[in-house]
Motif scaffolding. Structure first.
Motif, PDB file in Angstrom:
ATOM      1  N   UNK A  51     -81.618 -63.274  15.099  1.00  0.00           N
ATOM      2  CA  UNK A  51     -82.693 -64.261  14.943  1.00  0.00           C
ATOM      3  C   UNK A  51     -82.788 -65.204  16.146  1.00  0.00           C
ATOM      4  N   UNK A  52     -81.656 -65.568  16.723  1.00  0.00           N
ATOM      5  CA  UNK A  52     -81.700 -66.488  17.877  1.00  0.00           C
ATOM      6  C   UNK A  52     -82.478 -65.865  19.034  1.00  0.00           C
ATOM      7  N   UNK A  57     -81.397 -74.021  18.909  1.00  0.00           N
ATOM      8  CA  UNK A  57     -81.569 -73.109  17.763  1.00  0.00           C
ATOM      9  C   UNK A  57     -82.419 -73.760  16.681  1.00  0.00           C
ATOM     10  N   UNK A  62     -75.870 -68.176  23.035  1.00  0.00           N
ATOM     11  CA  UNK A  62     -75.237 -68.779  21.856  1.00  0.00           C
ATOM     12  C   UNK A  62     -75.205 -67.787  20.698  1.00  0.00           C
ATOM     13  N   UNK A 111     -69.613 -63.856  13.598  1.00  0.00           N
ATOM     14  CA  UNK A 111     -70.448 -64.046  12.408  1.00  0.00           C
ATOM     15  C   UNK A 111     -71.787 -63.333  12.620  1.00  0.00           C
ATOM     16  N   UNK A 126     -79.344 -62.730   1.937  1.00  0.00           N
ATOM     17  CA  UNK A 126     -79.648 -63.424   3.178  1.00  0.00           C
ATOM     18  C   UNK A 126     -79.838 -64.927   3.068  1.00  0.00           C
ATOM     19  N   UNK A 151     -72.701 -65.041  21.363  1.00  0.00           N
ATOM     20  CA  UNK A 151     -71.324 -65.515  21.298  1.00  0.00           C
ATOM     21  C   UNK A 151     -70.881 -65.636  19.832  1.00  0.00           C
ATOM     22  N   UNK A 152     -71.703 -66.313  19.037  1.00  0.00           N
ATOM     23  CA  UNK A 152     -71.328 -66.544  17.640  1.00  0.00           C
ATOM     24  C   UNK A 152     -71.188 -65.231  16.874  1.00  0.00           C
ATOM     25  N   UNK A 210     -75.227 -62.021  11.686  1.00  0.00           N
ATOM     26  CA  UNK A 210     -76.161 -62.376  10.603  1.00  0.00           C
ATOM     27  C   UNK A 210     -76.571 -61.128   9.810  1.00  0.00           C
ATOM     28  N   UNK A 211     -76.941 -61.327   8.537  1.00  0.00           N
ATOM     29  CA  UNK A 211     -77.375 -60.185   7.722  1.00  0.00           C
ATOM     30  C   UNK A 211     -78.489 -59.418   8.423  1.00  0.00           C
ATOM     31  N   UNK A 212     -78.343 -58.105   8.524  1.00  0.00           N
ATOM     32  CA  UNK A 212     -79.406 -57.270   9.078  1.00  0.00           C
ATOM     33  C   UNK A 212     -79.333 -57.057  10.578  1.00  0.00           C
ATOM     34  N   UNK A 251     -79.745 -70.338  24.491  1.00  0.00           N
ATOM     35  CA  UNK A 251     -79.708 -70.076  23.051  1.00  0.00           C
ATOM     36  C   UNK A 251     -79.484 -68.587  22.763  1.00  0.00           C
ATOM     37  N   UNK A 298     -85.541 -54.185  15.751  1.00  0.00           N
ATOM     38  CA  UNK A 298     -85.345 -54.696  14.388  1.00  0.00           C
ATOM     39  C   UNK A 298     -83.886 -55.054  14.088  1.00  0.00           C
ATOM     40  N   UNK A 324     -66.910 -64.945  18.979  1.00  0.00           N
ATOM     41  CA  UNK A 324     -66.156 -65.751  18.023  1.00  0.00           C
ATOM     42  C   UNK A 324     -67.105 -66.711  17.315  1.00  0.00           C
ATOM     43  N   UNK A 325     -67.009 -66.873  16.011  1.00  0.00           N
ATOM     44  CA  UNK A 325     -66.041 -66.214  15.125  1.00  0.00           C
ATOM     45  C   UNK A 325     -66.469 -64.823  14.665  1.00  0.00           C
ATOM     46  N   UNK A 379     -84.906 -63.573  18.818  1.00  0.00           N
ATOM     47  CA  UNK A 379     -86.338 -63.520  18.481  1.00  0.00           C
ATOM     48  C   UNK A 379     -86.973 -64.903  18.579  1.00  0.00           C
ATOM     49  N   UNK A 380     -86.310 -65.904  18.013  1.00  0.00           N
ATOM     50  CA  UNK A 380     -86.919 -67.237  17.994  1.00  0.00           C
ATOM     51  C   UNK A 380     -87.007 -67.827  19.404  1.00  0.00           C
TER      52      UNK A 380
END
Lengths: 261, 261
Positions: free
Chosen positions: B131-132, A132, B235, B246, A34, B238-239, B248-250, B232, B127, B243-244, B134-135
């Motif tokens: 992250x976006x 972000x 965002x 991506x 990570x 979308x990411x 995130x891990x988890x 956000x 879970x 696209x692309x 949650x933050x």
């Protein structure tokens, strides 16, 4: 007080108490899976694939993170129980804020920011950063302020993995961008010795104090959280400035000249 | 306590005291520039361009926001000075948490989640969210908890703009996804009457209480902040899922079957 706990958190508890070595192995495994050196934005940055405008966006946003480090460390220091621990932690703040007659990390980051062509005062105002960045960095400050001291210490453990990324970054950026100088990247040199000193202490603290299943799981979750904080910042940069180039309303827009540079 | 103020905030103060009508015009202008109906993810969602896996990711992540609304409203209610104000604000919590014998908004969102093929218990654990998400959502809770009551009230004013997006969303989704039913979208119907009632009250409150330049600027900044919270989240979606791609891990990974659906 942590308003998140109890309604959204799930530590996916296991029932096994780990030895300190097993706990450390678990922490290092999280880094391998990570840590943000795996993010495509970093690969682009190090390999010379970014234009000047994209590097400006990175330096601008990352400044907000740099500037937050002594804030979160002050919150932690305020809760440490002994003067020995506070002294140890104070060194981190001094590394970032500077000592009499000696520039600290934040000032060196401003040199980097100027070296890539930005106005330092604009960067310090932080009013053009991505949402972000703000949300992730603020989440880190709140985490350190609100969680247990053990979790706060554990969340600093991404420094276990930073010497590798810093070496890659400095050599990659110097090799691939002829307009970036050693002097511009002066921020990173002291970090190569500071970060291991910091993470040695934090790792020893965590190995000693995470002595129940619950504390160990909290420590692992804290490091996962911190990896998310770093990862999410690169997500924001990628979406806004790499692809699809979706810059949020009100955020920094590189000039055409910098994009073509 | 707000640990952000004083080191990173800049309200870009103007020196002019606005009339209540001018203030309202300023708030509505922010909506026109920054409300998340302008985000490409929403356009894809409404126009039938997303696959089932992408809609699952949206429903999963958005649940975390829905579940946070009564939390932030409770923090605000705890600081309201009179029983009349608390009663007004309590209605919002009842709308989301439900009344005896009547499902609230959160339960209706879980119906939506099940209607798009997800397990409600997985969604409630939260879970696998980004992250976006949650933050951003946690930032909203902290904002309402830590800022002035006036700023907290002002941050709810995105509801001024929500009836439009809800109508677009419901008609667009029903027309463009044959596997989505009116029943699945039942969350949205009451919001068409609840949101205007809420925003009428909040707007009147803000018009009355923002009686200095500083308070007016804080109110405008609060609405910008809240637009960022919503933006956000899209965002991140979308990411990761458009696209692309991506992820995130988890985080949640839609099954191949759902992606092809």
């Amino acid at each position: 007080m942590d308003c998140r706990r109890g309604w959204s958190e799930d530590f996916t508890m296991t029932e096994t108490l780990l030895t300190p070595d097993e706990l450390e192995a678990g922490l290092r495994a999280i880094g391998r899976e990570r840590y943000h050196n795996l993010h495509p934005f970093h690969r682009l940055l190090h390999s010379g694939k970014l234009n000047r405008g994209q590097i400006q966006a990175w330096a601008l946003n990352r400044y907000y993170y740099q500037a937050a480090i002594p804030v979160k460390d002050s919150f932690l220091m305020a809760r440490l129980p002994t003067r020995e621990l506070r002294r140890e932690w104070r060194r981190r703040i001094e590394d970032h804020d500077g000592r009499p007659g000696e520039a600290g990390g934040i000032e060196r980051w401003l040199k980097l920011v100027e070296g890539v062509g930005l106005d330092a005062a604009m960067v310090e105002r932080a009013d053009l950063i991505l949402p972000e960045t703000r949300f992730a960095v603020d989440a880190y400050i709140h985490f350190v302020r609100d969680r247990s001291v053990l979790e706060a210490v554990a969340s600093s453990l991404t420094e276990l993995f930073s010497p590798t990324i810093i070496s890659e970054r400095v050599s990659g950026m110097l090799a691939n961008y002829d307009w970036i100088t050693q002097d511009t990247l002066a921020y990173f040199t002291p970090r190569l010795t500071q970060a291991p000193k910091d993470s040695d202490f934090a790792l020893a603290y965590v190995r000693e104090h995470a002595d129940t299943v619950e504390k160990q799981q909290a420590v692992l979750a804290a490091l996962r959280f911190k990896c998310d904080v770093l990862w999410s910042q690169l997500n924001g940069l990628y979406l806004a400035y790499v692809a699809p180039g979706l810059i949020p309303p009100g955020a920094f827009e590189p000039s055409l000249e910098e994009v073509l540079a």
